[in-house]
Scaffold this active site. Structure first.
Site, PDB file in Angstrom:
ATOM      1  N   ARG A   1      -8.650   0.504  -4.271  1.00 16.02           N
ATOM      2  CA  ARG A   1      -8.115  -0.786  -3.816  1.00 16.02           C
ATOM      3  C   ARG A   1      -9.152  -1.540  -2.979  1.00 16.02           C
ATOM      4  O   ARG A   1      -8.828  -2.191  -1.989  1.00 16.02           O
ATOM      5  CB  ARG A   1      -6.824  -0.600  -3.024  1.00 16.02           C
ATOM      6  CG  ARG A   1      -5.704   0.071  -3.794  1.00 16.02           C
ATOM      7  CD  ARG A   1      -5.238  -0.784  -4.983  1.00 16.02           C
ATOM      8  NE  ARG A   1      -4.164  -0.098  -5.692  1.00 16.02           N
ATOM      9  CZ  ARG A   1      -4.367   0.775  -6.688  1.00 16.02           C
ATOM     10  NH1 ARG A   1      -5.595   1.026  -7.097  1.00 16.02           N
ATOM     11  NH2 ARG A   1      -3.343   1.352  -7.280  1.00 16.02           N
TER      12      ARG A   1
ATOM     13  N   SER B   1       3.781  -3.630  -3.922  1.00 12.18           N
ATOM     14  CA  SER B   1       3.509  -2.538  -2.984  1.00 12.18           C
ATOM     15  C   SER B   1       2.944  -3.121  -1.689  1.00 12.18           C
ATOM     16  O   SER B   1       1.869  -3.713  -1.695  1.00 12.18           O
ATOM     17  CB  SER B   1       2.514  -1.549  -3.593  1.00 12.18           C
ATOM     18  OG  SER B   1       3.055  -0.982  -4.767  1.00 12.18           O
TER      19      SER B   1
ATOM     20  N   GLU C   1      -1.446  -3.337   2.003  1.00 14.71           N
ATOM     21  CA  GLU C   1      -2.144  -3.692   0.775  1.00 14.71           C
ATOM     22  C   GLU C   1      -2.076  -5.200   0.553  1.00 14.71           C
ATOM     23  O   GLU C   1      -2.979  -5.793  -0.025  1.00 14.71           O
ATOM     24  CB  GLU C   1      -1.544  -2.950  -0.420  1.00 14.71           C
ATOM     25  CG  GLU C   1      -2.267  -3.207  -1.729  1.00 14.71           C
ATOM     26  CD  GLU C   1      -1.838  -2.268  -2.842  1.00 14.71           C
ATOM     27  OE1 GLU C   1      -1.820  -2.713  -3.997  1.00 14.71           O
ATOM     28  OE2 GLU C   1      -1.525  -1.094  -2.557  1.00 14.71           O
TER      29      GLU C   1
END
Length: 333
Positions: A157, A225, A321
């Site tokens: 990520r 998310s 995130e």
């Protein structure tokens, strides 16, 4: 020429749908237009990974650069894509033209330009596997630059674009897909598919799973998310595993283990937990939602409460995130 608008509602421009406004909006349809902008602005794609927690003062730039071009070599399909293309539509277009590889990444919200920033991933595939290079506008040097895959410095990520927050505006992404395609079926529920499953079958199963697990932002506003899956040391994991033998985990390398953030939150009984109008989804603990009247303060309070409880109970730090924006810049939990 760029198109400027003023006092724009942000509710329909980010999937959490908080009721805030942007002072100025600029639409960019070609890379050349970026050279016409003054430097102090924030870039917005499709708003699926951004939550505006208040009115936004800085100019907001929307990247609407379109276009998909496919060329072939003897071994690969090479594809150049405008950063403003919708990600799922791009995946579908590729598979419909028998260009396989992105089927595991179906239905991920957002734009093509946002994909390298987060190095989006799902079901055993990260987008960096197929990225050949990335074109971007360098706001510091005021010029167009091209990053090779190695220069993108992809991680979990993560990428150079994320670590150099705001410096580079992605305008085009080049992909390379091997013609000798092989399915990736090792992750989660995909392992139940037959070994000879087609890319279209995999895509259909990924869509089915995602629809079952994640709320549709058109029905329940959310940003997917909310937290990253935390990565901890093997020693830390061994200690946790003694307390919780059932804790799910995924090996990152010989020294690190990735945990499931949703499991940690769920284990604390936080599904359905609410702060004002912001709520932990009752079916997927990794997703925070707008229950209909949420404010930015509600979202931040809820996220910080979840973060604090996981830290207190498991000794694990959750990181957002999603990108949380205040009036002018990122807000950190």
């Amino acid at each position: 020429m760029t198109t400027h608008s003023s006092n724009i509602s942000l509710k329909s421009l980010h999937t959490f749908q908080l009721p805030y406004k942007a002072a100025t909006m600029v639409a960019i349809t070609s890379a050349e237009q970026l050279s016409q902008l003054e430097d102090d602005y924030w870039v917005l794609g499709e708003g699926s990974n951004t939550i505006f927690t208040t009115d936004f003062i800085k100019p907001l730039v929307r990247i609407l650069i379109r276009g998909i071009e496919i060329t072939e070599t003897s071994d690969t399909y090479d594809v150049s894509v405008g950063a403003g293309e919708n990600w799922h539509r791009f995946v579908t277009t590729m598979l419909d033209q028998d260009v396989n590889g992105l089927e595991n990444l179906a239905l991920i919200p957002g734009s093509v330009g946002a994909a390298p920033v987060q190095n989006i991933g799902a079901y055993g595939i990260e987008v960096s596997r197929y990225i050949k290079s990335v074109d971007a506008w360098d706001r510091h040097e005021c010029k167009q630059v091209t990053f090779t895959k190695a220069q993108c410095a992809f991680g979990y990520r993560d990428s150079i674009f994320k670590r150099s927050q705001g410096r580079f505006v992605i305008t085009q992404v080049q992909f390379s897909f091997p013609k000798a395609w092989q399915a990736t079926l090792s992750y989660g529920a995909l392992a139940e598919l037959p070994a000879d499953a087609s890319a279209q079958q995999i895509k259909a199963e990924v869509i089915r799973i995602r629809n079952a697990k994640l709320p549709n932002p058109n029905e329940i506003p959310n940003a997917g998310s909310f937290f990253k899956n935390p990565v901890i040391s093997l020693e830390e994991f061994s200690a946790l595993q003694e307390r919780y033998p059932e804790i799910p985990s995924f090996a990152v390398d010989a020294t690190q283990v990735k945990l499931a953030a949703g499991w940690l939150i769920d284990r604390l009984g936080l599904k359905g937990f609410q702060c004002g109008g912001a709520r932990v989804h009752d079916k997927q603990a990794l997703v925070l939602t707008n229950a209909g009247s949420a404010t930015g303060a509600d979202v931040l309070a809820l996220a910080r409460t979840v973060q604090e409880r996981v830290q207190e109970h498991f000794g694990v730090t959750l990181e957002a995130e999603v990108r949380l924006l205040g009036a002018e810049e990122l807000v950190h939990l």
